[in-house]
Design a protein around this motif. Structure first.
Motif, PDB file in Angstrom:
ATOM      1  N   HIS A  96      59.010  73.279  -1.124  1.00 37.90           N
ATOM      2  CA  HIS A  96      58.640  74.073   0.055  1.00 37.90           C
ATOM      3  C   HIS A  96      57.504  73.396   0.819  1.00 37.90           C
ATOM      4  O   HIS A  96      57.523  73.348   2.045  1.00 37.90           O
ATOM      5  CB  HIS A  96      58.219  75.488  -0.351  1.00 37.90           C
ATOM      6  CG  HIS A  96      59.379  76.417  -0.576  1.00 37.90           C
ATOM      7  ND1 HIS A  96      60.006  77.105   0.437  1.00 37.90           N
ATOM      8  CD2 HIS A  96      60.041  76.766  -1.707  1.00 37.90           C
ATOM      9  CE1 HIS A  96      60.994  77.837  -0.059  1.00 37.90           C
ATOM     10  NE2 HIS A  96      61.040  77.651  -1.363  1.00 37.90           N
ATOM     11  N   SER A 137      71.925  83.060  -2.079  1.00 35.19           N
ATOM     12  CA  SER A 137      71.478  82.182  -3.177  1.00 35.19           C
ATOM     13  C   SER A 137      72.674  81.677  -3.994  1.00 35.19           C
ATOM     14  O   SER A 137      73.485  82.470  -4.493  1.00 35.19           O
ATOM     15  CB  SER A 137      70.499  82.967  -4.059  1.00 35.19           C
ATOM     16  OG  SER A 137      70.736  82.761  -5.423  1.00 35.19           O
ATOM     17  N   GLU A 192      68.387  82.504 -15.773  1.00 35.80           N
ATOM     18  CA  GLU A 192      69.163  81.258 -15.672  1.00 35.80           C
ATOM     19  C   GLU A 192      70.649  81.577 -15.459  1.00 35.80           C
ATOM     20  O   GLU A 192      71.341  82.039 -16.375  1.00 35.80           O
ATOM     21  CB  GLU A 192      68.998  80.354 -16.909  1.00 35.80           C
ATOM     22  CG  GLU A 192      67.624  79.733 -17.048  1.00 35.80           C
ATOM     23  CD  GLU A 192      67.296  78.772 -15.895  1.00 35.80           C
ATOM     24  OE1 GLU A 192      68.216  78.138 -15.358  1.00 35.80           O
ATOM     25  OE2 GLU A 192      66.128  78.688 -15.519  1.00 35.80           O
ATOM     26  N   SER A 193      71.113  81.266 -14.260  1.00 32.55           N
ATOM     27  CA  SER A 193      72.467  81.670 -13.863  1.00 32.55           C
ATOM     28  C   SER A 193      73.560  81.223 -14.845  1.00 32.55           C
ATOM     29  O   SER A 193      74.482  81.996 -15.127  1.00 32.55           O
ATOM     30  CB  SER A 193      72.784  81.147 -12.457  1.00 32.55           C
ATOM     31  OG  SER A 193      72.627  79.744 -12.383  1.00 32.55           O
ATOM     32  N   VAL A 202      62.399  83.310  -9.666  1.00 36.50           N
ATOM     33  CA  VAL A 202      63.641  82.909  -8.986  1.00 36.50           C
ATOM     34  C   VAL A 202      64.734  83.948  -9.264  1.00 36.50           C
ATOM     35  O   VAL A 202      64.647  84.700 -10.239  1.00 36.50           O
ATOM     36  CB  VAL A 202      64.127  81.500  -9.455  1.00 36.50           C
ATOM     37  CG1 VAL A 202      63.153  80.414  -9.021  1.00 36.50           C
ATOM     38  CG2 VAL A 202      64.352  81.444 -10.965  1.00 36.50           C
ATOM     39  N   VAL A 203      65.721  83.978  -8.387  1.00 43.86           N
ATOM     40  CA  VAL A 203      66.904  84.809  -8.632  1.00 43.86           C
ATOM     41  C   VAL A 203      68.044  83.890  -9.068  1.00 43.86           C
ATOM     42  O   VAL A 203      68.037  82.711  -8.709  1.00 43.86           O
ATOM     43  CB  VAL A 203      67.316  85.597  -7.370  1.00 43.86           C
ATOM     44  CG1 VAL A 203      66.330  86.689  -7.060  1.00 43.86           C
ATOM     45  CG2 VAL A 203      67.547  84.703  -6.156  1.00 43.86           C
ATOM     46  N   PRO A 204      68.971  84.413  -9.848  1.00 45.63           N
ATOM     47  CA  PRO A 204      69.174  85.800 -10.265  1.00 45.63           C
ATOM     48  C   PRO A 204      68.518  86.113 -11.626  1.00 45.63           C
ATOM     49  O   PRO A 204      68.127  85.209 -12.350  1.00 45.63           O
ATOM     50  CB  PRO A 204      70.690  85.869 -10.423  1.00 45.63           C
ATOM     51  CG  PRO A 204      71.065  84.510 -10.929  1.00 45.63           C
ATOM     52  CD  PRO A 204      70.117  83.550 -10.256  1.00 45.63           C
ATOM     53  N   ARG A 242      76.984  82.552  -8.228  1.00 42.83           N
ATOM     54  CA  ARG A 242      77.563  82.242  -9.542  1.00 42.83           C
ATOM     55  C   ARG A 242      77.713  83.489 -10.413  1.00 42.83           C
ATOM     56  O   ARG A 242      78.768  83.742 -10.994  1.00 42.83           O
ATOM     57  CB  ARG A 242      76.580  81.342 -10.289  1.00 42.83           C
ATOM     58  CG  ARG A 242      77.054  79.972 -10.486  1.00 42.83           C
ATOM     59  CD  ARG A 242      76.037  79.193 -11.269  1.00 42.83           C
ATOM     60  NE  ARG A 242      76.123  77.823 -10.843  1.00 42.83           N
ATOM     61  CZ  ARG A 242      75.138  76.962 -10.907  1.00 42.83           C
ATOM     62  NH1 ARG A 242      73.959  77.316 -11.378  1.00 42.83           N
ATOM     63  NH2 ARG A 242      75.318  75.734 -10.511  1.00 42.83           N
ATOM     64  N   ARG A 269      54.139  80.439  -5.834  1.00 41.02           N
ATOM     65  CA  ARG A 269      55.368  80.169  -6.602  1.00 41.02           C
ATOM     66  C   ARG A 269      55.014  79.607  -7.979  1.00 41.02           C
ATOM     67  O   ARG A 269      54.279  78.625  -8.089  1.00 41.02           O
ATOM     68  CB  ARG A 269      56.275  79.203  -5.839  1.00 41.02           C
ATOM     69  CG  ARG A 269      56.891  79.869  -4.612  1.00 41.02           C
ATOM     70  CD  ARG A 269      57.951  78.984  -4.000  1.00 41.02           C
ATOM     71  NE  ARG A 269      58.820  79.770  -3.128  1.00 41.02           N
ATOM     72  CZ  ARG A 269      58.519  80.090  -1.867  1.00 41.02           C
ATOM     73  NH1 ARG A 269      57.388  79.705  -1.336  1.00 41.02           N
ATOM     74  NH2 ARG A 269      59.367  80.806  -1.157  1.00 41.02           N
ATOM     75  N   CYS A 274      72.800  80.408  -6.901  1.00 40.50           N
ATOM     76  CA  CYS A 274      72.785  80.848  -8.307  1.00 40.50           C
ATOM     77  C   CYS A 274      73.201  82.315  -8.412  1.00 40.50           C
ATOM     78  O   CYS A 274      73.821  82.722  -9.394  1.00 40.50           O
ATOM     79  CB  CYS A 274      71.396  80.638  -8.917  1.00 40.50           C
ATOM     80  SG  CYS A 274      70.912  78.909  -8.909  1.00 40.50           S
ATOM     81  N   TYR A 328      59.404  74.328  -6.890  1.00 42.08           N
ATOM     82  CA  TYR A 328      59.490  75.016  -5.601  1.00 42.08           C
ATOM     83  C   TYR A 328      58.219  74.840  -4.780  1.00 42.08           C
ATOM     84  O   TYR A 328      58.267  74.806  -3.545  1.00 42.08           O
ATOM     85  CB  TYR A 328      59.852  76.489  -5.791  1.00 42.08           C
ATOM     86  CG  TYR A 328      61.350  76.657  -5.913  1.00 42.08           C
ATOM     87  CD1 TYR A 328      62.183  76.221  -4.892  1.00 42.08           C
ATOM     88  CD2 TYR A 328      61.931  77.209  -7.044  1.00 42.08           C
ATOM     89  CE1 TYR A 328      63.559  76.329  -4.990  1.00 42.08           C
ATOM     90  CE2 TYR A 328      63.301  77.320  -7.157  1.00 42.08           C
ATOM     91  CZ  TYR A 328      64.111  76.883  -6.123  1.00 42.08           C
ATOM     92  OH  TYR A 328      65.469  76.975  -6.218  1.00 42.08           O
TER      93      TYR A 328
HETATM   94  N1  LIG Z   1      67.852  77.408 -12.788  1.00 43.24           N
HETATM   95  C1  LIG Z   1      67.794  78.658 -12.091  1.00 43.24           C
HETATM   96  C2  LIG Z   1      67.480  78.383 -10.636  1.00 43.24           C
HETATM   97  C3  LIG Z   1      67.306  79.661  -9.828  1.00 43.24           C
HETATM   98  C4  LIG Z   1      66.816  79.373  -8.421  1.00 43.24           C
HETATM   99  O1  LIG Z   1      66.197  78.343  -8.163  1.00 43.24           O
HETATM  100  N2  LIG Z   1      67.098  80.310  -7.505  1.00 43.24           N
HETATM  101  C5  LIG Z   1      66.681  80.145  -6.116  1.00 43.24           C
HETATM  102  C6  LIG Z   1      67.752  80.716  -5.203  1.00 43.24           C
HETATM  103  S1  LIG Z   1      69.307  79.855  -5.454  1.00 43.24           S
HETATM  104  C7  LIG Z   1      65.389  80.906  -5.877  1.00 43.24           C
HETATM  105  O2  LIG Z   1      65.214  81.986  -6.395  1.00 43.24           O
HETATM  106  N3  LIG Z   1      64.450  80.345  -5.064  1.00 43.24           N
HETATM  107  C8  LIG Z   1      63.182  80.970  -4.854  1.00 43.24           C
HETATM  108  C9  LIG Z   1      62.267  80.184  -3.962  1.00 43.24           C
HETATM  109  O3  LIG Z   1      62.716  79.338  -3.183  1.00 43.24           O
HETATM  110  O4  LIG Z   1      61.068  80.471  -4.035  1.00 43.24           O
HETATM  111  C10 LIG Z   1      69.121  79.419 -12.260  1.00 43.24           C
HETATM  112  O5  LIG Z   1      70.164  78.755 -12.442  1.00 43.24           O
HETATM  113  O6  LIG Z   1      69.138  80.660 -12.248  1.00 43.24           O
END
Ligand SMILES: N[C@@H](CCC(=O)N[C@@H](CS)C(=O)NCC(=O)O)C(=O)O
Length: 258
Positions: free
Chosen positions: A145, A10, A65-66, A52-54, A15, A136, A12, A141
């Motif tokens: 997706h 990921s 929020e990263s 979402v991660v992280p 980061r 989700r 983020c 997302y």
């Molecule tokens: N704005 C959030 C975005 C986090 C994000 O979108 N993470 C992605 C991985 S880079 C995720 O968890 N995706 C989950 C999914 O696809 O369901 C941040 O900067 O932390």
């Protein structure tokens, strides 16, 4: 105690891993496999309602929020400063970080089509993935997706995504005109914000974007970045099977391209 909920590839998560490593913070990994939907469990959603991660948890407090997490890491812990001390430098840094946040979508789309969906389809099949879309919390997302699954992220949209990335890389090239790092002579959170995108692009085979001819300053910057132990550690986190990019059919280059 410092815990990071994160996933190996990921952007983020990279980061925040990089910021923690640059600061020299000791942290505990809470590996969250988003390819097994662990970001959607009720326990995780209590920490991060967007699913979402992280997520960083410090002394029991969850921070999402990263880019916000990275500002927190810089303020909360000892170690080299990652935000310029002067007001103008800090503003320049945040301008660039904001620009990176705004360029997240093209990175997601390029990755979705080339890597995420093929891997998920192979593992789960279409029917199961369609069920998971609805779980989700974020409309974004759900949309990306479900359109990906229907094959609706087509060439025109991917072309636009590549063009948006080129704009960001042009900004980076321009910013590096007078100094080695984005805001002066020290690495800051601005470099850390874009670093995982550049690495991801290299994994997607797009490193010609910063060849010596096309964007020489980005090329040299990526060489400097690649030499940093914190960056190498952050991008080399293994997947749940101990593998990495080559295992998922991608090749990520750490050294600058000629
Ligand atoms: N704005 C959030 C975005 C986090 C994000 O979108 N993470 C992605 C991985 S880079 C995720 O968890 N995706 C989950 C999914 O696809 O369901 C941040 O900067 O932390």
């Amino acid at each position: 105690m410092v815990e990071l909920y994160h996933f190996w590839s990921s952007v983020c998560s990279v980061r925040c891993r990089m910021a923690l490593e640059e600061k020299g913070v000791a942290w505990t990994s809470r590996y969250t496999d988003i390819f097994r939907f662990e970001q959607l469990t009720p326990e995780y959603l209590k920490l991060n309602p967007d699913g979402v991660v992280p997520t960083l948890v410090h002394n029991g407090q969850a921070i999402c929020e990263s880019t916000v997490i990275n500002e927190y890491i810089d303020q909360a812990f000892e170690g080299p400063a990652l935000v310029p001390a002067d007001a103008l430098g800090a503003a320049r840094m945040r301008e660039f970080v904001r620009k990176c946040e705004g360029s997240f979508d093209p990175i997601v789309k390029l990755t979705m089509v080339k890597y995420i969906l093929p891997k998920l389809l192979n593992r789960w099949g279409r029917e199961e993935l369609e069920k998971q879309v609805a779980r989700r919390p974020m409309k974004y997302y759900q949309d990306v997706h479900s359109r990906g699954l229907r094959g609706e992220i087509g060439e025109a949209e991917l072309k636009l995504a590549r063009e948006e990335i080129e704009v960001l890389l042009d900004r980076l090239e321009k910013t590096l005109e007078d100094h080695d790092w984005i805001v002066g002579d020290q690495l800051t959170l601005a470099d850390i914000a874009i670093a995982p995108y550049v690495f991801r692009l290299s994994a997607l085979g797009a490193d010609q974007f910063w060849s010596k001819d096309r964007r020489p300053r980005v090329n040299a910057w990526y060489g400097r970045l690649s030499a940093r132990p914190a960056f190498r550690k952050a991008v080399s986190w293994p997947d749940e099977n101990g593998g990495g990019y080559e295992e998922v059919g991608l090749k990520a280059t750490l050294s600058p391209v000629a």
